[in-house]
Design an enzyme around this catalytic site. Sequence first.
Site, PDB file in Angstrom:
ATOM      1  N   GLU A  96      10.361   0.879  10.228  1.00 15.73           N
ATOM      2  CA  GLU A  96      11.331   1.952   9.998  1.00 15.73           C
ATOM      3  C   GLU A  96      10.575   3.248  10.277  1.00 15.73           C
ATOM      4  OE1 GLU A  96      13.212   4.712   9.116  1.00 15.73           O
ATOM      5  OE2 GLU A  96      12.827   4.354   6.994  1.00 15.73           O
TER       6      GLU A  96
ATOM      7  N   CYS B 291      13.332  10.635   7.331  1.00 17.31           N
ATOM      8  CA  CYS B 291      13.482  10.147   8.706  1.00 17.31           C
ATOM      9  C   CYS B 291      14.916  10.292   9.195  1.00 17.31           C
ATOM     10  CB  CYS B 291      13.040   8.688   8.779  1.00 17.31           C
ATOM     11  SG  CYS B 291      13.677   7.721   7.415  1.00 17.31           S
TER      12      CYS B 291
ATOM     13  N   SER C 245       5.293   6.946  10.513  1.00 14.97           N
ATOM     14  CA  SER C 245       5.397   7.577  11.834  1.00 14.97           C
ATOM     15  C   SER C 245       5.439   6.537  12.953  1.00 14.97           C
ATOM     16  CB  SER C 245       4.212   8.515  12.054  1.00 14.97           C
ATOM     17  OG  SER C 245       3.020   7.768  12.094  1.00 14.97           O
TER      18      SER C 245
ATOM     19  N   GLU D 290       9.938  14.946  16.051  1.00 17.25           N
ATOM     20  CA  GLU D 290      10.232  14.959  14.619  1.00 17.25           C
ATOM     21  C   GLU D 290       9.316  15.972  13.920  1.00 17.25           C
ATOM     22  OE1 GLU D 290       9.230  11.433  12.230  1.00 17.25           O
ATOM     23  OE2 GLU D 290      11.231  11.569  11.379  1.00 17.25           O
TER      24      GLU D 290
ATOM     25  N   LYS E 239       0.843  -1.196   0.000  1.00 16.78           N
ATOM     26  CA  LYS E 239       0.000   0.000   0.000  1.00 16.78           C
ATOM     27  C   LYS E 239       0.882   1.252   0.000  1.00 16.78           C
ATOM     28  CE  LYS E 239      -1.944   2.505   3.138  1.00 16.78           C
ATOM     29  NZ  LYS E 239      -1.784   3.814   2.464  1.00 16.78           N
TER      30      LYS E 239
END
Length: 503
Positions: A262, A296, A241, A396, A187
């Site tokens: 990840e 990231c 996330s 973040e 997806k």
Amino acid sequence: MNLADIAQAAGLRTPIRHQLFINGQFVDSQSGETLPTLNPHDNSKIADVAMAGAADVELAVQAAEAALPKWSRMAAMDRGRILLKLADLIENNAEELARLESLDTGHPIRDSRMLDVPRTAVTYRYFGGMADKFQGEQIPVEVGFLNYTLREPVGVVGQVVPWNFPLMFTSWKMAPALAAGNCIVMKPAEITPLSSLKIAELMAQAGMPDGVVNILPGLGAVAGQAIAEHDRISKIAFTGSTATGRRIVQASAGNLKKVQLELGGKGANIVFEDANLIAAVNGAAWAIFHNQGQACIAGSRLVLHEKIADAFLEKFIALARSIRLGNPLDPHTEMGPLTSLQHRDRVLSYVDVARSQGGEVLSGGIAPTGDLASGCYVEPTIVRASSWRDRIAQEEVFGPFVTVLTFKDDHEALQIANSTEYGLGGGLWTNNLQRAHKFARDMKSGMVWINCYKRVNPGSPFGGSGMSGYGREMGFDAMREYTQVKSIWVNVDAQIAPHYARP
Ligand code: NAD
């Protein structure tokens, strides 16, 4: 404008794919529902894309299950050959893919041409070559026995990717999974589905058997959740996330599927007093401003020795102010828009967060006006935090937003570097060999860059620890993630102790 006109205006020669890809066919979703994907340059609609639901996930799983016996038992070299062919097709269609990626994500076209597309091709080529080189072992056990291991594919794997590097991240996940003999239900993010659908088309051209790869654009909470929960999917690999990562772990519990995550990061980029200042300034700009900071592994905390902080910042601010923002399809553009309006607003909200905690905006902190006002743009933003404990030094932001912190000595630099819940990537700039290796050892980070930043290669392990997730992409580690080990014992000529011997 209709879809053909939009494609033409973007310089595309082939139709934009906008349906689900299941069992080798482009099809509408079972519900007939669609989701628009927007051009982040001006928020105009590019296409209505079919939106997968749980029923489509079920069809994709059935197709993948049907394809699995043949694909997993095919000679590894032949699986590899298809991936090598795909790499060639990506290179032959490089301009088309670069334009599509820039249109849908906002990546400057020079980045899509120089980085996203070549790195995608290289990843399929690397794992195409890997397919017949990843092997089991023979283990020296007791006399008279032969013990060896097989590396078996996990089965039908689910993969969910985010919107920041759709083309590259789908290759990082699909290439090793396919080389190892798995079938895939993938997806892409709902806001950037177009390049993965183009890859599906190229896969079919490369000779990928029907059902081996299924691509299902759709909402995370619907299609993504259905993949994470599906009891006949044996593994899920996710990039995105930390909050969604947690949800995926919970959803995977039903059938105890293997999980690879990840997640986010808050990379520390440390500049020592002995560093080559020009190299460090340029490297720090690349670390945070490439891809509008939506990475990231971005160097989103700039940690400067107090002796060089002023001289560094003078040059760094001047560089940030000179970055050319603009239409991603313009080859002169150095920084494009963020990928969605919602995300732009989230990034800008951190400017208020910074100020509320005593942070000082040194540059940027606003959306540009004029021609770019209708897009998702944010000016390169540099903010000095009052403490490493501030939210802008811990959370973040995922945009062109760098938090500046200073330190007095090595001890304090390491303390700052290791002060977040993340552990993904980090870098340091120094000419002191001993310090460089000490920090490489002691930084709580899955990847460390010395006198460089954000280097990636299909052979080099990629991943982190803590709230950055677990598991590794790339290299032999990725092949281990997508296989399970079977141990086989053969009695060649052993005399087995007769524990329960009967006459
Ligand atoms: P997200 O994690 O929600 O989205 C990433 C992918 O997960 C998308 O494909 C989405 O559809 C899917 N998803 C969402 N909910 C799901 C669920 N319940 N089950 C399965 N799949 C699901 O990320 P976001 O909300 O788009 O972005 C928010 C923040 O996440 C960003 O600001 C950034 O901090 C972080 N992020 C990190 C990365 C990364 O590369 N590590 C990528 C994207 C976003």
